[in-house]
Design an enzyme around this catalytic site. Structure first.
Site, PDB file in Angstrom:
ATOM      1  N   ASN A  95      36.170 -16.259  22.898  1.00  8.71           N
ATOM      2  CA  ASN A  95      36.452 -16.404  21.463  1.00  8.71           C
ATOM      3  C   ASN A  95      36.080 -15.152  20.671  1.00  8.71           C
ATOM      4  O   ASN A  95      36.715 -14.836  19.662  1.00  8.71           O
ATOM      5  CB  ASN A  95      35.688 -17.613  20.895  1.00  8.71           C
TER       6      ASN A  95
ATOM      7  N   CYS B 283      34.109 -25.472  27.890  1.00  2.00           N
ATOM      8  CA  CYS B 283      35.146 -24.437  28.026  1.00  2.00           C
ATOM      9  C   CYS B 283      34.565 -23.041  27.951  1.00  2.00           C
ATOM     10  O   CYS B 283      35.302 -22.048  28.049  1.00  2.00           O
ATOM     11  CB  CYS B 283      36.223 -24.615  26.953  1.00  2.00           C
ATOM     12  N   PHE B 284      33.260 -22.922  27.726  1.00  9.43           N
ATOM     13  CA  PHE B 284      32.553 -21.648  27.780  1.00  9.43           C
ATOM     14  C   PHE B 284      33.105 -20.636  26.777  1.00  9.43           C
ATOM     15  O   PHE B 284      33.167 -19.437  27.055  1.00  9.43           O
ATOM     16  CB  PHE B 284      32.588 -21.065  29.204  1.00  9.43           C
ATOM     17  N   CYS B 285      33.529 -21.143  25.616  1.00  6.40           N
ATOM     18  CA  CYS B 285      34.064 -20.307  24.529  1.00  6.40           C
ATOM     19  C   CYS B 285      35.271 -19.496  24.979  1.00  6.40           C
ATOM     20  O   CYS B 285      35.524 -18.409  24.471  1.00  6.40           O
ATOM     21  CB  CYS B 285      32.985 -19.382  23.963  1.00  6.40           C
ATOM     22  N   ASN B 286      36.022 -20.035  25.946  1.00  2.77           N
ATOM     23  CA  ASN B 286      37.211 -19.346  26.435  1.00  2.77           C
ATOM     24  C   ASN B 286      38.384 -20.326  26.383  1.00  2.77           C
ATOM     25  O   ASN B 286      38.799 -20.884  27.404  1.00  2.77           O
ATOM     26  CB  ASN B 286      36.991 -18.860  27.867  1.00  2.77           C
TER      27      ASN B 286
END
Length: 827
Positions: A137, A427-430
Site C-alpha cells: 500500500n 493481506c499484509f497491506c498488499n
C-alpha cells in the site's frame, strides 16, 4: 524428527546452518536467541529479530560514547557526524552502490522514503506512474499525485533482451487507468504522447511481501531502456525506476552496480530487528536532484530571515532532503546490526532461509486429508515440487477442510498462538497480490467491505472465499526444528483423520425457539449449584443463594463498565487488575458496593436511576448504547483502583440492542432479539461442573496438555475461571451442548449454542495475573473446536414472555435459587 532432519540435511545440508561462519545455526540460537526457547517465530517478513550480542554491542556503544546533536561543531556533535557518515557508507556498501553515483537519505522507514519520492517527484500533466499489482500500500500511495496504471508482469523470464532480437524480454498486462483531475489524459488504449521533458516512474518490489515471489532485477534496465516499446505508443519522456526492497533486502539486497535503479527504499528492522523507526532512501545522484521540496526545516537551510521571504537551502542532497535532527542514536546502532549480517553474509542467509522454505513448502504440498483432499493451497508461482532455492523464504497459504471448505486465517492464527507459533495473517497491506492470488474480483472486494471487512479484522471468510491468507517467513536464525514444529502443528490441528465419536455429544451453535418443546428431566437430577452476578464488566462477581431475573438476564449483571480516556472498553485482557475489584449488590439497601486493595475506602453507588444524571451515547462492541455517567469522585476511585484514568458508566435498559451490521448480516452478538447490557454475546452463560471436571482430567492426562505454575504443579481450573452466571451439576460432561432450551424453577431459557472462548480464560481470577502459558485454552482447542471457535459452556436467553393457553404472558418477577432442578429439552 531425527530421521526427518537427516533427510533434510541430505538435500539441503550445503545451504543450511552456516557451516563456514564463526557460529553455526545451533550455536547462534543457543547463545543469541535464548528468548526464543519454547517459541517458534515465523514472521520475519514482518519484523526480523535482533540478537543478544547485537543489543549488548549497542548498549556498550551508547554507554561508552557521547553522541550529541550533529547540528553543531563541538566534539560530541562531530562524533555523531562521523558516525552518520560511516553509516551512510555502510548502507551503500550493503547495496553495492558507489558513492559517486548514489546517496543515502535516512528516513523514519521505507514508507517515509516512498512518501519522500512521491511528494518530491516532478510530476507533470503528461507524467505516468506505473506499478506492479504486487505492491505494498505504501507504494500504491504514490499514485495520488499522478495519472496511474497498475500492471502485471506476464513473462517472468527477465534476462535482458531476447538473444538475436531487438525485442524486450518482458510482457506487461495493463489494468485500467486511474485518472487524476489535474492530469492531461491520453486517449484510451495507449499510454499517450509524452514530451521529452516529462518524468515517469515505474515501481516494483524486489520481493513480494505477500507471496515471496522475487522479481528479476533485470526489469530495471528493461524499463529504463525499452519503456516506449513496452508501453505501446509512448514517445519521449524519461522513465525512472523505484525498487521497494523492504522485504527483499534482508536476504537479497539489490545490487545497484548491476541493476541501477533510481530509487531503493527499505527499513533496517526488516534486516536485523533493531532499530525500529529508521529506514533509508538510496537514490541515484541524478535522480535526487530532480526531487523538489517546498517545506524547509532545521538542518536543511544555510540561511533564512524570519520576517522577509529569504531562504538559502543547503547544497548537499542529504541535507536538503533530511528534515530536522536525524535519529542519530538509532543510526549509531545500525553498524552493530550490519556486523551480525556481515559475519554470516547475505548469500549464506539467503541459502539458509530458502532451504527451510523449500523443505516446508514441499511438505505442505504433501499434506492431505484422509479422503485425499489437499490441506494446503499455496500462493505464488504455479509450481510443482521443487528443490531449487529460487522461491524465497516466504510461504503464503490457506487451509481447506476435508469437505473443501476453508479454515479461516483467524482460526489458524489463534491456534498457532496457543501452540507457541507466531505467524502473520491477512493481506499484509498488499491488496493487489491478495486479490490476484485469492481470485477476488472488484465486486468481491467491494462486497466484503460492505459486509464490514476491513484490514486487521477477523472476518476471514466471506461469501465462501478467504479474505486473506496465512504467511510464514523464515529469518537468519530460523532452524529446522522451527520448521518441523510448524509442520507438526498443521498436521495435528488441521488434517482430518478417522476418529471414533467416543460417545461425545455433538456440539451445537444454533438457537432454537421454545414453541412445541416438551420438558425432560435428565436422570441424575441436574441441579443449579451456583448463581454468579458480575455488576461491573470484567470485575469480580459475587455468589448468591437466590437472585431475581429481569428482561436483560440476571438483574444488574454487567450493567456497568469502565472505559478509558479514548472511550475504549476496559477489560481484563488490557487491565488484569480489574479482577481484584470486588463487587456486591445489596437489594434491600439499593446499593452497589465496591472495594479494591488499592483503595482505602469502599465505594457505594446507588441503584436508583436518578433523573439528574448526565446521559450520553457510546459505542460498545459495535453497538450504540445510551449510558449514565458518574461524577469525578466515583471516577477517581476507579482510577486509583486500576492505576489508570477511566470513567464509570451504567447501561440504560430502555432499548433493545441490534446485533446486525449495516447490510443485515449477523454481527458479534449472537442474541439479536433481547435487550442486553454490556455482555459480549448473550444474557447468561451456563457452565457444567461435570464438564469442568472432564477438562481437568484432560489437562493432567497428557504431558503435551500440561501447563505448570511456578510451583511445578499441574494446572487445575474451576468453573469460576470461565466467569459463568449459572453453574450446574449432575449432568454428563458436555451434554449441555445438545440442549435446545431449559427450565429452572419457573424460568424458561433458550440455548443459543456454545460460548466461544478466548485468552481471558487463561487469566487466573484469584491472582489477577495473566498466565504465560496457554492453558486451559490450548487443551480445549484440541477437542472443543468447531468452525474456528473453541466452545465451552452454553449461552442462554431468558424468555421473560412465555406462552400460556395460546397467549403471550409476562408474569411476575421470577427468581432463581440454588438447588432448583434443571429440566432441559434435548433434540
Amino acid at each position: 524428527m531425527e530421521r526427518s532432519k537427516e533427510e533434510f540435511l541430505r538435500r539441503f545440508g550445503e545451504d543450511y546452518g552456516y557451516p563456514n561462519a564463526p557460529k553455526n545455526i545451533d550455536e547462534i540460537r543457543a547463545s543469541e536467541f535464548k528468548r526464543l526457547q519454547g517459541l517458534v517465530y515465523l514472521d520475519h517478513a514482518g519484523a526480523a529479530l535482533y540478537s543478544e550480542a547485537q543489543m549488548e554491542a549497542v548498549v556498550k556503544d551508547l554507554t561508552s560514547n557521547v553522541y550529541g546533536n550533529p547540528h553543531s561543531l563541538n566534539d560530541s556533535s562531530m562524533a555523531t557526524s562521523d558516525i552518520i557518515s560511516a553509516a551512510r557508507q555502510q548502507v551503500l556498501n550493503y547495496f553495492n552502490a558507489s558513492p559517486k553515483n548514489y546517496v543515502c537519505i535516512f528516513t523514519s522507514g521505507a514508507t517515509a522514503a516512498l512518501k519522500l519520492v512521491g511528494e518530491g517527484f516532478p510530476w507533470s500533466r503528461e507524467s505516468w506512474y506505473m506499478y506492479t499489482m504486487e505492491n505494498h500500500n505504501s507504494v500504491l500511495g504514490i499514485r495520488e499525485g499522478a495519472t496511474a496504471l497498475a500492471v502485471d508482469i506476464e513473462d517472468v523470464k527477465l534476462h535482458g533482451r531476447q538473444e538475436g532480437t531487438n525485442e524486450s524480454s518482458v510482457r506487461i498486462l495493463k489494468h485500467s487507468v486511474q485518472r487524476r483531475a489535474e492530469a492531461k489524459f491520453p486517449q484510451d488504449g495507449m499510454i499517450g504522447k509524452l514530451s521529452d521533458n516529462a518524468y515517469n516512474l515505474f515501481a516494483f518490489p524486489s520481493e513480494c511481501n505477500f507471496s515471496g515471489q522475487k522479481f528479476c532485477l533485470d526489469l530495471v534496465k528493461v524499463i529504463k531502456d525499452d519503456a516506449q516499446k513496452i508501453f505501446e505508443g509512448s514517445q519521449g519522456g524519461q522513465w525512472m525506476v523505484l525498487v521497494d526492497a523492504a522485504k527483499g533486502s534482508a536476504t537479497d539486497p539489490p545490487d545497484l552496480a548491476r541493476y541501477p535503479a533510481d530509487f531503493v527504499v527499505f527499513s533496517f528492522y526488516k534486516i536485523f530487528g533493531y532499530p525500529t523507526g529508521l529506514g533509508a532512501l538510496v537514490v541515484r545522484t541524478e535522480a535526487a536532484r530532480i526531487l523538489t521540496k517546498t517545506y524547509f526545516s532545521g538542518g536543511t537551510v544555510s540561511a533564512s530571515i524570519a520576517d522577509i521571504d529569504f531562504i538559502k537551502r543547503r547544497e548537499h542532497i542529504e541535507q536538503v532532503l533530511e528534515d530536522g535532527t536525524l535519529s542519530f542514536l538509532a543510526i549509531a546502532s545500525i553498524r552493530h546490526g550490519f556486523n551480525v549480517i556481515d559475519a554470516l553474509t547475505t548469500s549464506a542467509i539467503s541459502r539458509h532461509t530458502t532451504s527451510l522454505a523449500a523443505y516446508v513448502r514441499n511438505m505442505m504440498m504433501d499434506l492431505k486429508h484422509e479422503n485425499g483432499v489437499n490441506v494446503c493451497t499455496i500462493y505464488g508461482r504455479d509450481i510443482a515440487k521443487v528443490l531449487s532455492l529460487d522461491l524465497g523464504a516466504t510461504i503464503t497459504f490457506n487451509l481447506r477442510r476435508a469437505d473443501g471448505s476453508w479454515y479461516g486465517y483467524h482460526e489458524v492464527e489463534k491456534l498457532a498462538c496457543l501452540s507457541g507459533i507466531q505467524l502473520r495473517t491477512g493481506c499484509f497491506c498488499n491488496p493487489g497480490a491478495c486479490a490476484k492470488y485469492l481470485g477476488l474480483s472488484h465486486s468481491d472486494l467491494l462486497s466484503n467491505y460492505e459486509a464490514g471487512h476491513v484490514c486487521w479484522d477477523d472476518k476471514d471468510v466471506l461469501h465462501g472465499k478467504p479474505t486473506g491468507a496465512v504467511r510464514i517467513s523464515f529469518g537468519y536464525m530460523s532452524t529446522f526444528e522451527d520448521a518441523e514444529k510448524f509442520l507438526s502443528f498443521l498436521e495435528i490441528s488441521f488434517v482430518a483423520k478417522h476418529k471414533s465419536s467416543n460417545g461425545k455429544c455433538q456440539l451445537s451453535t444454533e438457537a432454537v425457539p421454545l414453541s412445541g418443546i416438551g420438558w425432560q428431566q435428565l436422570a441424575g437430577n441436574v441441579q443449579l449449584k451456583s448463581i454468579m452476578v458480575y455488576p461491573v464488566k470484567s470485575c469480580a462477581g459475587f455468589s448468591m443463594y437466590s437472585w431475581p431475573l429481569s428482561n436483560m438476564g440476571l438483574k444488574y449483571d454487567r450493567e456497568w463498565l469502565l472505559k478509558g480516556p479514548s472511550d475504549e472498553i476496559l477489560t481484563q485482557k488490557k487491565v488484569p487488575e480489574m479482577c481484584n475489584i470486588r463487587t456486591f449488590v445489596d437489594l434491600e439497601q439499593g446499593k452497589l458496593f465496591l472495594e479494591s486493595p488499592r483503595c482505602k475506602e469502599k465505594l457505594q453507588v446507588s441503584l436508583a436511576k436518578n433523573s439528574f444524571w448526565e446521559m450520553e451515547e457510546m459505542n460498545a462492541y459495535g453497538q450504540r448504547y445510551e449510558v449514565m455517567t458518574y461524577d469525578d469522585e466515583v471516577n477517581m476511585w476507579f482510577t486509583e483502583a486500576i492505576a489508570r484514568p477511566c470513567t464509570f458508566v451504567r447501561c440504560s435498559s430502555s432499548k433493545k440492542r441490534s446485533c446486525m451490521n449495516k447490510v443485515g448480516r449477523e454481527g458479534q452478538c449472537r442474541d439479536s432479539e433481547s435487550k442486553l447490557t454490556f455482555v459480549n454475546e448473550a444474557q447468561i452463560l451456563l457452565i457444567s461442573e461435570d464438564s469442568v471436571h472432564d477438562l481437568n482430567s484432560r489437562l493432567n492426562s497428557t504431558d503435551m496438555q500440561k501447563d505448570y505454575s511456578g510451583s511445578g504443579q499441574p494446572v487445575l481450573v474451576d468453573a469460576m475461571r470461565f466467569r459463568p452466571n449459572l453453574i450446574i451439576s449432575g449432568a454428563k460432561p458436555y451434554v449441555e451442548d445438545s440442549w435446545r432450551s431449559l427450565q429452572i424453577g419457573e424460568a424458561h431459557f433458550t440455548s443459543l449454542g456454545g460460548c466461544n472462548r478466548c485468552q481471558m480464560i487463561n487469566l487466573d481470577q484469584q491472582s489477577g495475573q495473566v498466565r504465560k502459558l496457554k492453558e486451559p485454552l490450548a487443551t480445549l482447542a484440541s477437542y472443543r473446536r468447531v468452525q474456528g471457535k473453541i466452545l465451552f459452556g452454553v449461552l442462554l436467553r431468558y424468555e421473560d414472555c412465555i406462552m400460556e393457553d395460546g397467549e403471550e404472558k409476562n408474569g411476575k418477577e421470577r427468581w432463581l435459587q440454588v438447588g432448583q432442578e434443571v429440566y432441559p429439552s434435548i433434540d
